[in-house]
Design a protein around this motif. Structure first.
Motif, PDB file in Angstrom:
ATOM      1  N   SER A   1      54.525 -64.452 -48.817  1.00 35.34           N
ATOM      2  CA  SER A   1      53.325 -63.983 -49.074  1.00 35.34           C
ATOM      3  C   SER A   1      52.375 -64.954 -49.778  1.00 35.34           C
ATOM      4  CB  SER A   1      53.257 -62.529 -49.857  1.00 35.34           C
ATOM      5  OG  SER A   1      54.062 -61.775 -49.357  1.00 35.34           O
ATOM      6  N   HIS A   2      51.076 -64.906 -49.780  1.00 39.62           N
ATOM      7  CA  HIS A   2      50.132 -65.441 -50.603  1.00 39.62           C
ATOM      8  C   HIS A   2      49.413 -64.486 -51.237  1.00 39.62           C
ATOM      9  CE1 HIS A   2      51.247 -68.913 -48.336  1.00 39.62           C
ATOM     10  NE2 HIS A   2      50.337 -68.762 -47.235  1.00 39.62           N
ATOM     11  N   ILE A   3      49.571 -64.329 -52.526  1.00 39.00           N
ATOM     12  CA  ILE A   3      49.080 -63.274 -53.284  1.00 39.00           C
ATOM     13  C   ILE A   3      47.742 -63.664 -53.934  1.00 39.00           C
ATOM     14  CG2 ILE A   3      49.141 -61.572 -55.160  1.00 39.00           C
ATOM     15  CD1 ILE A   3      52.259 -62.052 -54.813  1.00 39.00           C
ATOM     16  N   THR A   4      46.556 -63.122 -53.818  1.00 38.97           N
ATOM     17  CA  THR A   4      45.144 -63.555 -54.249  1.00 38.97           C
ATOM     18  C   THR A   4      44.563 -62.372 -55.281  1.00 38.97           C
ATOM     19  OG1 THR A   4      45.012 -64.837 -52.656  1.00 38.97           O
ATOM     20  CG2 THR A   4      42.967 -64.348 -54.046  1.00 38.97           C
ATOM     21  N   VAL A   5      44.374 -62.567 -56.723  1.00 40.64           N
ATOM     22  CA  VAL A   5      43.794 -61.665 -57.369  1.00 40.64           C
ATOM     23  C   VAL A   5      42.477 -62.256 -57.811  1.00 40.64           C
ATOM     24  CG1 VAL A   5      43.898 -60.447 -59.592  1.00 40.64           C
ATOM     25  CG2 VAL A   5      45.829 -60.625 -58.112  1.00 40.64           C
ATOM     26  N   VAL A   6      41.488 -61.711 -57.843  1.00 39.22           N
ATOM     27  CA  VAL A   6      40.164 -61.789 -58.260  1.00 39.22           C
ATOM     28  C   VAL A   6      39.577 -60.892 -59.360  1.00 39.22           C
ATOM     29  CG1 VAL A   6      37.649 -62.367 -57.577  1.00 39.22           C
ATOM     30  CG2 VAL A   6      39.259 -62.921 -56.115  1.00 39.22           C
ATOM     31  N   VAL A   7      39.201 -61.545 -60.575  1.00 35.84           N
ATOM     32  CA  VAL A   7      38.782 -60.856 -61.513  1.00 35.84           C
ATOM     33  C   VAL A   7      37.242 -61.381 -61.872  1.00 35.84           C
ATOM     34  CG1 VAL A   7      41.080 -60.439 -62.856  1.00 35.84           C
ATOM     35  CG2 VAL A   7      39.513 -62.442 -63.530  1.00 35.84           C
TER      36      VAL A   7
END
Length: 121
Positions: A109-115
């Protein structure tokens, strides 16, 4: 790509090639969307899913990026976007009955989180 306008600052963090199936990681990611970061970290801490450790690590990285690179307060951030993309698949072979074999797919998986800062409205 972070959008550096005066009203909208988005900060992202990505973990690539994480050895967990995207389907399992997406179940965890859906728990933290649109939550304040403190609440999201709390949800991940008490989640029993294996992917929650990897997602928490990416979330903490996004918070650190916001604090150190964009001089934002970590308390005022929310999880604006969170998604999981499928990475490459490791293909393995498992022996089966009567001399045959079947394929085992070990997915990544490639996990991306944007805050982003919370809107005070």
């Amino acid at each position: 790509m972070p959008q550096n306008t005066t009203d909208t600052i988005e900060v992202r963090a990505t973990a690539k090639y994480v050895r967990i199936a995207p389907r399992k990681a997406r179940a965890v990611i859906s728990l933290i969307r649109n939550l304040p970061v403190a609440k999201a970290l709390e949800v991940l801490q008490f989640s029993t899913r294996a992917a929650s450790e990897d997602v928490a690590k990416v979330l903490r990285s996004a918070i650190a990026n916001a604090e150190n690179n964009n001089h934002l307060r970590g308390d005022d951030l929310i999880v604006k976007l969170a998604y999981v993309d499928e990475g490459p698949t490791l293909k393995r072979v498992r022996p089966r009955a009567k001399g045959s074999a079947s394929r085992i797919n070990k997915r990544m998986s490639h996990i991306t989180v944007v805050v982003a800062p919370r809107k005070e409205a």
